[in-house]
Enzyme design. Structure first.
Site, PDB file in Angstrom:
ATOM      1  CB  CYS A   1      -0.977   0.017   1.163  1.00 36.74           C
ATOM      2  SG  CYS A   1      -0.209  -0.028   2.788  1.00 36.74           S
TER       3      CYS A   1
ATOM      4  CG  HIS B   1      -4.112   0.564   4.987  1.00 37.49           C
ATOM      5  ND1 HIS B   1      -3.505  -0.213   4.028  1.00 37.49           N
ATOM      6  CD2 HIS B   1      -5.293   0.965   4.464  1.00 37.49           C
ATOM      7  CE1 HIS B   1      -4.287  -0.278   2.962  1.00 37.49           C
ATOM      8  NE2 HIS B   1      -5.370   0.426   3.200  1.00 37.49           N
TER       9      HIS B   1
END
Lengths: 163, 558
Positions: free
Chosen positions: B189, B505
């Site tokens: 990510c 994240h």
């Protein structure tokens, strides 16, 4: 500006106090003069707009419950936030782990997209968990490779190190 | 913040300018101390005093010298002097400790460009601005001109342009082009978030979509062969792989794309970062910009000094120039260096965490207390102010002053000499302490504007404020040419980090056609402004306003 303390002070203390008062007055006048100049010359035009934005932003944030962020905040990088089941802006839904099949540029094998990185890591012999790359000297003379035909006399990657 | 402009003079100042002799006598009396304010003293050892004031009273904080008769007064006695003087023209006085003009009749500080100009000249001659700067300072030069070639589309091109201009023919008419999810390939990510921001950086997007780097014609193109024995010997070209991603995301196809080849190429270059582990998005951005530079810098026939941006598209888009001044606190002599930068790494001010709702009553000096809640909020502008603040260097790091010929304590101040086309702000949320042997993430929220004016952080503004914000043409103190580009920026992407330091994240918010989209790996959703404003920004991307296209307003279609 005289001292506001009721108890009598010694002349030396009085001198020190009046010295301090004078320095304080000068410092205040310095700041006032600078700010006056900045305001009059129009160098602070952005300040009012900025304060307005700050006010509006603070109101918004105070309205949220603490730590809120759309879609869940603390999941790991593999899965993601809480809205992953819902359709996206194009009306599509996706599995948590990407299911597309890719072909590894290194070894040519088909790999699931969501597991491509760990595969590539071992395949390229990088990272801590990869087994040591077989070197030219260790595979010199080997006559096996995945295509089955005899190619060059060395190959950097032997069969078993691939995932 | 534009350059300061004089407000209209009060009638007394206007009358004084017409009637009295020019400020020549003042110039003789202007005395400049290093790092201090310019003073008005007829004689170097003069101690001004207000004569009407009784000698026992506390000395006033301001003393004014009448411009007409040079008598010195405190503010109240100056007012009576102006009122009582038999001949006109005693209303204008000068603050002897600050060199500011004062109108006793109006009771207010007033400003005059000629006076300011005289003060600045006195300051600059006294401080001897350095004639030599250390190597690395760009010489002022004319911008290179490109020959004009006329062009008109041929019939095939005309047909192509008009077909593409109709939004109803593209794959998904309601959403902007180039919006496409990126599959997470396993802890990638960090890569997806940066790619999304780059894909929608207007100058970078235009470069690749404009076919300026064609992956089919590039000599270094990434080998596609399987089991390439010389795969690592032949360097991959990250620019080619980026070109491929642009083609894929702007193709109109909306199913998520897997940037596998890009990952493979990047790992071939950045061998130290190549592992199946969460990486830092900022580190990744710097890494790929650096490798793109390495890949394509030799395409250019001439390579200019670094930072000018002619070497490669990565520098053309992201490279700015920082100015660093080190000022001797003893004599005021300053030494200047210039260095290129690809982004701005900002310390996060320790503001109070607003979500707790605790009002912090203690406001910082100079700030108004806004209802107690946001008095210590971290904002991007405050981070930038802190970045360009003059900081006193440690007593151990004494700087050798060329004028004093010895080591002195000094101040250091950064400013931006030239802004890049795209400004990337990296908010330092990850603290690594080698002393405590731990790292932690700073979770404070950061307020950031959607429209940003970088003018207060430019070298011209910083230098001007160092000279007291006087009104003068910038050539008076600095020989640098005034920047031709505007300093206004518009935000187009925000990369946020949520979660812990090692298990977090990254998500990118994109601003396209005045609508915000959240790009969370493969999931692209619409979000409102509020979500973006309250998110935890880690990297902020702003583009020069002149390059930011406002939404082409289509009729209500969605």
């Amino acid at each position: 500006m005289s001292s506001s303390i009721d108890a009598p002070v010694s002349p030396r203390s009085q001198l020190a106090l009046s010295c301090f008062d004078e320095l304080l007055d000068i410092a205040v006048a310095d700041v006032a003069s600078e700010c006056h100049r900045i305001a009059r010359l129009g160098l602070d035009r952005s300040v009012d707009a900025e304060e307005e934005e700050l006010r509006a932003w603070a109101a918004r944030v105070a309205g949220d419950h603490p730590g809120a962020e759309d879609g869940g905040a603390t999941r790991g990088s593999g899965g993601g936030g809480g809205n992953k089941g819902a359709p996206d802006v194009f009306g599509q839904t996706h599995p948590a782990i990407a299911a597309d099949i890719l072909h590894c540029m290194n070894c040519g094998r088909p790999v699931v997209a969501g597991r491509f990185a760990p595969h590539l890591e071992k395949c390229m012999g990088k990272g801590r968990k990869a087994r040591p790359k077989t070197t030219r000297s260790s595979t010199a003379g080997r006559n096996r490779n995945s295509n089955g035909n005899r190619a060059s006399s060395y190959s950097p990657y032997s069969e078993h190190s691939n995932h | 913040m534009t350059s300061p402009s004089a407000p209209p003079s009060c009638p007394h100042l206007a009358a004084h300018r017409l009637s009295s002799r020019p400020l020549r006598f003042l110039r003789r009396c202007l005395r400049v101390r290093p790092l201090g304010r310019p003073e008005i003293r007829r004689d170097a050892r003069e101690v001004p005093r207000c004569s009407p004031c009784p000698s026992s009273s506390q000395p006033p904080s301001r003393l004014y010298a009448c411009l007409t008769c040079a008598a010195v007064f405190c503010p109240s006695h100056a007012a009576s002097h102006a009122a009582s003087a038999s001949s006109p023209g005693h209303q204008i006085a000068v603050d002897v400790d600050r060199a500011e003009l004062f109108c006793s009749a109006c009771g207010d500080q007033v400003y005059d460009p000629d006076f300011d100009h005289a003060v600045v000249l006195a300051q600059s001659t006294a401080l001897h601005p350095p004639s030599t700067s250390t190597s690395g300072s760009p010489a002022p030069r004319k911008r290179r001109r490109v020959d004009y070639h006329a062009w008109a589309p041929d019939p095939a091109e005309s047909a192509l342009v008009s077909a593409a201009a109709d939004p109803t023919t593209s794959a998904s008419a309601s959403e902007p082009a180039g919006l496409r999810g990126l599959n997470n390939l396993g802890n990638t990510c960090f890569m997806n978030s940066v790619l999304q921001a780059l894909l929608h950086a207007p100058p970078l997007r235009n470069y690749f979509l404009g076919d300026r780097h064609n992956r089919f014609l590039c000599p270094r193109r990434t080998p596609m062969t399987h089991r390439a024995t010389d795969a690592e010997a032949r360097a991959a070209c990250l620019a080619c792989d980026l070109d491929e991603i642009y083609s894929a995301t702007f193709s109109g196809e909306r199913t998520p794309y897997s940037p596998a080849k890009f990952l493979y190429s990047w790992w071939q270059h950045a061998t130290n970062l190549a592992s199946y582990e969460q990486q830092d998005a900022h580190e990744f951005l710097i890494s790929i910009l650096d490798h793109i530079h390495e890949n394509i810098k030799d395409d250019q026939p001439k390579s200019h000094e670094q930072g000018h941006g002619d070497c490669c598209i990565a520098h053309r888009v992201f490279s700015g120039i920082l100015r660093s001044d080190v000022i001797c606190t003893n004599c005021g002599f300053s030494s200047t260096t210039f260095e290129p930068c690809m982004d701005f790494s900002l310390d996060l001010d320790a503001g109070c965490n607003i979500s707790h709702g605790v009002a912090n009553p203690k406001a910082r000096n100079g700030e108004r207390n806004l209802a107690g809640i946001n008095s210590k909020v971290s904002t991007l502008m405050r981070c930038l102010e802190r970045f360009t603040r003059a900081e006193r260097l440690d007593a151990e790091q004494k700087f050798f002053c060329e004028r004093c010929k010895e080591r002195q304590e000094s101040l250091k101040q950064m400013s931006i000499r030239r802004l890049p086309l795209v400004s990337c702000f990296h908010i330092k949320r990850f603290e690594h302490s080698s002393v405590k042997k731990m790292s932690r993430k700073v979770d404070h929220s950061l307020q950031f504007p959607f429209s940003l004016d970088m003018a207060p952080y430019l070298s011209s503004s910083i230098l001007r404020s160092r000279y007291g914000n006087r009104i003068f043409p910038s050539e008076a103190i600095d020989s640098e040419p005034v920047s031709e580009l505007s300093s206004e920026f518009e935000i187009f992407a925000v990369i946020t980090h949520s979660g812990k330091l090692d298990a977090g994240h990254y998500v990118t918010y994109l601003r396209l056609n005045n609508q915000w989209y959240r790009c969370d790996d493969a999931w692209v959703t619409r979000v409102d402004e509020h979500t973006v404003r309250t998110s935890q920004a880690y990297m902020l991307f702003y583009v020069q306003k002149t390059l930011y296209y406002k939404a082409c307003e289509r009729g209500a279609e969605v």
